[in-house]
Design an enzyme around this catalytic site. Structure first.
Site, PDB file in Angstrom:
ATOM      1  N   HIS A   1      12.512   9.165   2.315  1.00 24.27           N
ATOM      2  CA  HIS A   1      11.404   9.947   1.738  1.00 24.27           C
ATOM      3  C   HIS A   1      10.732  10.687   2.897  1.00 24.27           C
ATOM      4  O   HIS A   1       9.989  10.103   3.674  1.00 24.27           O
ATOM      5  CB  HIS A   1      10.447   8.972   1.036  1.00 24.27           C
ATOM      6  CG  HIS A   1       9.227   9.610   0.420  1.00 24.27           C
ATOM      7  ND1 HIS A   1       8.920   9.469  -0.917  1.00 24.27           N
ATOM      8  CD2 HIS A   1       8.236  10.359   0.955  1.00 24.27           C
ATOM      9  CE1 HIS A   1       7.784  10.114  -1.177  1.00 24.27           C
ATOM     10  NE2 HIS A   1       7.349  10.659  -0.064  1.00 24.27           N
TER      11      HIS A   1
ATOM     12  N   CYS B   1       0.604  13.525   1.718  1.00 22.26           N
ATOM     13  CA  CYS B   1      -0.659  12.916   2.081  1.00 22.26           C
ATOM     14  C   CYS B   1      -1.605  14.014   2.560  1.00 22.26           C
ATOM     15  O   CYS B   1      -1.204  14.832   3.383  1.00 22.26           O
ATOM     16  CB  CYS B   1      -0.362  11.955   3.237  1.00 22.26           C
ATOM     17  SG  CYS B   1      -1.345  10.491   3.239  1.00 22.26           S
TER      18      CYS B   1
END
Ligand code: ZN
Length: 307
Positions: free
Chosen positions: A209, A242
């Site tokens: 990921h 994020c």
């Protein structure tokens, strides 16, 4: 170059992507985009999170999205499960999903800031969640955030990442994702960790990921691929990521890595043209240009026409 013939793409845009959008996306738009994604040849999709509504208001409609999306044969549906309570809520629609995605961080500071628990406390909670999920017939996937570096602590020791992964495997998790949550990984580091993974975690499917925060997303995908990784999480349009540091871009774009893989002769089962159309739709829904390169330039087979 020794490459696998086929890799698995796990689309996480509807969860990881939407979660980071500041403007609330209408439930109907989410459901429409998910239904379009599941008609592109995609085999795995994470559609929402069962996190508390006050923690992530954008995904407060998770139960409704799960209920309304169309179930399609050959498409594995995953939901993100933060804790036992979230799992219980998801299991109210147990026939609507196949996989429970779990998460924690490899660095104490990131884990504390993210879920207000120590890693040990997270592991104890996840042990219970995995037991319950497996008893309900759900496959468990655990993603370890900050596996390649932490924005607060810097270097993360791969030995620590594998230690956490081995504990998760001991609980009965079938698949483990190693996540570069804030885009700190480099291809040499990725190659080393993914080459070591099969020996450290025998019998466990390993997924990569990556985030494109510093433009190294596809380079890291290639490094993992060459080291034997055959499962990747990505997000349509390059949504998500994020929000640290502020303004950071998201997960690697699904269409960017699918394009690269197909051009190298590695199959994904995904119809790239259809995928780009879904990302264009997402761009219209969200109302701004998304980061994906293939979305802007078009697939290679379109040449310079930009269609
Ligand atoms: Zn991500």
């Amino acid at each position: 170059m020794q490459l696998p013939e086929h890799v698995k793409i796990r689309e996480v845009g509807p969860r990881d992507g939407f979660q980071n959008e500041p403007e609330v996306i209408a439930t109907g738009d989410k459901v429409a985009l998910i239904d379009e994604l599941t008609q592109t040849g995609l085999t795995h999709i994470e559609i929402t999170s069962f996190v508390r509504a006050d923690v992530i208001p954008q995904l407060a409609d998770g139960a409704e999205v799960l209920q309304r999306m169309q179930r399609r044969e050959g498409v594995t549906v995953g939901v993100l499960i933060p804790n036992q309570r979230g799992l219980e809520n998801a299991l109210e629609q147990a026939d609507r999903f196949d996989e429970a995605s779990l998460f924690l961080s490899a660095s104490e500071t990131h884990n504390m800031k993210n879920v207000n628990r120590t890693i040990e406390q997270s592991l104890a909670g996840l042990s219970e969640v995995v037991t319950t999920a497996r008893a309900a017939g759900k496959r468990c996937v655990a993603v370890i955030s900050t596996s390649f570096g932490c924005p607060y602590e810097g270097h993360v020791d791969p030995a620590r990442v594998f230690e956490i992964a081995q504990e998760l495997a001991g609980f009965g998790v079938e698949e483990i994702g190693l996540a570069d949550t804030t885009g700190m990984a480099n291809p040499a580091q990725v190659a080393e960790i993914f080459a070591a993974a099969p020996t450290k975690l025998p019998g466990i499917e390993i997924t990569a990921h990556f985030h494109n925060t510093r433009g190294q997303g596809t380079a890291n995908v290639l490094a993992a691929l060459q080291a034997g990784c055959a499962s990747f999480e990505s997000s349509f349009g390059e949504l998500g990521g994020c929000p640290f540091p502020p303004g950071s871009t998201g997960n690697v774009a699904t269409e960017d890595i699918v394009s690269m893989l197909h051009e190298m002769g590695v199959q994904t089962g995904i119809d790239l043209e259809k995928y780009v159309a879904v990302s264009r739709h997402a761009q219209a829904v969200i109302g701004r240009s998304l980061g994906s390169h293939v979305l802007r330039a078009g697939p290679v087979e379109w040449g310079g026409t930009g269609r």
